[in-house]
Design an enzyme around this catalytic site. Structure first.
Site, PDB file in Angstrom:
ATOM      1  N   CYS A 113      32.944  49.852  36.371  1.00  0.00           N
ATOM      2  CA  CYS A 113      34.102  49.900  35.425  1.00  0.00           C
ATOM      3  C   CYS A 113      34.002  48.868  34.545  1.00  0.00           C
ATOM      4  O   CYS A 113      34.890  48.596  33.527  1.00  0.00           O
ATOM      5  CB  CYS A 113      35.227  49.671  36.212  1.00  0.00           C
ATOM      6  SG  CYS A 113      35.535  51.162  37.443  1.00  0.00           S
ATOM      7  N   HIS A 149      41.125  47.390  32.116  1.00  0.00           N
ATOM      8  CA  HIS A 149      40.564  48.710  32.891  1.00  0.00           C
ATOM      9  C   HIS A 149      41.585  49.426  33.705  1.00  0.00           C
ATOM     10  O   HIS A 149      42.605  48.747  33.967  1.00  0.00           O
ATOM     11  CB  HIS A 149      39.322  48.174  34.019  1.00  0.00           C
ATOM     12  CG  HIS A 149      38.976  49.357  34.499  1.00  0.00           C
ATOM     13  ND1 HIS A 149      38.455  50.646  34.135  1.00  0.00           N
ATOM     14  CD2 HIS A 149      38.989  49.577  36.044  1.00  0.00           C
ATOM     15  CE1 HIS A 149      38.110  51.318  35.120  1.00  0.00           C
ATOM     16  NE2 HIS A 149      38.258  50.682  36.492  1.00  0.00           N
ATOM     17  N   ASN A 167      41.231  57.020  35.945  1.00  0.00           N
ATOM     18  CA  ASN A 167      39.985  55.825  36.042  1.00  0.00           C
ATOM     19  C   ASN A 167      38.773  56.666  35.319  1.00  0.00           C
ATOM     20  O   ASN A 167      38.254  57.415  36.211  1.00  0.00           O
ATOM     21  CB  ASN A 167      39.808  55.311  37.256  1.00  0.00           C
ATOM     22  CG  ASN A 167      38.853  54.381  37.433  1.00  0.00           C
ATOM     23  OD1 ASN A 167      37.952  54.034  36.592  1.00  0.00           O
ATOM     24  ND2 ASN A 167      38.812  53.483  38.591  1.00  0.00           N
TER      25      ASN A 167
END
Ligand code: ACO
Length: 325
Positions: free
Chosen positions: A113, A252, A282
């Site tokens: 990520c 993020h 996500n």
């Protein structure tokens, strides 16, 4: 020292939408649980014939157009991904060929990520050193390909997408500072056990669903809040700035509660935090990249603004960049 900035952004999200209501029919969950615990309402999924490079190519064309550059102008392509089309060749080589970036060098990086923040920081070094002039950075993931659609702990969280940015020398502003961190001792909090050289594909690994994401969400949650806040503070200090100087944070997008807890730690008001998690979930390295692109398209980023990119993910890895737009 040369000033290096982001001169173009792009994104591509696959067409298929999977809502929380759709997930209610697949696992024991509810729209209410997913919304209140994560902030996610829906996510995008690739079609059967779509892979990471297909998304990356479309995002790359858009970023090049925004930067008013041609593929032939690119000296380097860096793709951040943990879900490439295949173990090799790299996604960046597939992109290079498809868009006709004939003189570009290519490599992929694996920083989950935090991949986009890592890749932007790497790209900056190549331009600063004078080795390259124009660098394309892509964050792309097809997390649906490594998601266990029978595991309610993880399958409600992830989505597919791509974001891209073109970096080049700029006259003023640019990337003021970067900070990157890692802690491999916590590798087991988020990982895919099989499919690599340690546990190659076998009937046993497939039967035991070992090619899917395994995650200890609770532990990650606490670490994400602490380490993203810490990364922001370190990067800001390196730039000689303070939290009060930030115009917009592009975090993020793993969980809205993580983002808001981080904002609280930094004493940042909610209107200074950019969110697209409700629409996409996500998307690992693609989350920060698409959020930056959408914030720009929506007019949330103006010339002279101080932007903070901040990300955290499997590895563990984390990092932040302070950019004067
Ligand atoms: N629907 C309904 N109930 C669920 C679901 C679901 N989809 N998922 C879990 N539950 C249940 C659990 O089984 C548990 O039940 P129990 O108490 O009976 O055991 C209960 O809900 C609470 O579970 P928790 O894990 O405590 O829930 P939490 O509030 O921590 O939220 C979440 C879970 C959303 C995963 C959160 O911990 C999180 O976001 N963690 C961080 C994820 C992250 O940042 N990952 C890193 C980046 S990703 C990358 O690098 C690819």
């Amino acid at each position: 020292m040369k000033k290096v900035g982001i001169i173009g952004v792009g994104e591509y999200l696959p067409k298929k939408v999977l809502t929380n209501k759709d997930l209610e029919k697949m696992v024991d969950t509810s729209d209410e649980w997913i919304t209140t615990r994560t902030g996610i309402k829906q996510r995008r999924l690739v079609a059967k014939n779509e892979a990471a490079s297909d998304l990356a190519i479309k995002a790359s064309y858009q970023a090049l157009e925004d930067a008013r550059l041609k593929p032939e102008d690119l000296d380097l392509i860096i793709v951040a991904s943990i879900t490439g089309d295949m173990p090799f060749p790299s996604v960046s080589c597939l992109v290079q060929n498809a868009i006709g970036a004939k003189k570009a060098a290519c490599f992929d990086i694996s920083a989950a990520c935090a991949g986009f923040v890592y890749a932007v920081t790497i790209a900056k070094q190549f331009i600063e050193s004078g080795l390259y002039k124009n660098v394309l950075v892509v964050g792309v993931e097809v997390l649906s390909s490594v998601t266990d659609w029978k595991d309610r702990n993880t399958c409600v969280l992830f989505g597919d997408g791509a974001g891209a940015a073109v970096l080049s020398q700029v006259k003023s502003g640019g990337i003021l500072s970067s900070y990157l961190g890692s802690d491999g001792s916590k590798k087991d909090l988020l990982y895919i056990p099989a499919g690599g050289s340690r546990l190659p594909v076998s009937k046993e690994t497939i039967d035991n669903r070992m090619h899917y994401i395994k995650m200890q969400g609770n532990e990650l949650f606490k670490l994400a809040v602490t380490l993203m806040a810490e990364a922001a503070q370190i990067a800001l200090k390196k730039a000689g700035l303070d939290c009060k100087d930030i115009d917009l944070v592009i975090p993020h997008q793993a969980n809205i509660r993580i983002i808001m807890a981080m904002a609280k730690k930094l004493k940042l008001p909610e209107d200074k935090i950019y969110l697209n998690i409700a629409k996409y979930g996500n998307m690992s390295s693609a989350s920060t990249a698409t959020a930056l692109c959408e914030a720009k398209k929506e007019g949330r980023i103006k010339k002279g603004d101080i932007i903070l990119l901040d990300a955290f993910g499997a590895g563990l890895v984390w990092g932040a960049c302070v950019i004067k737009w």
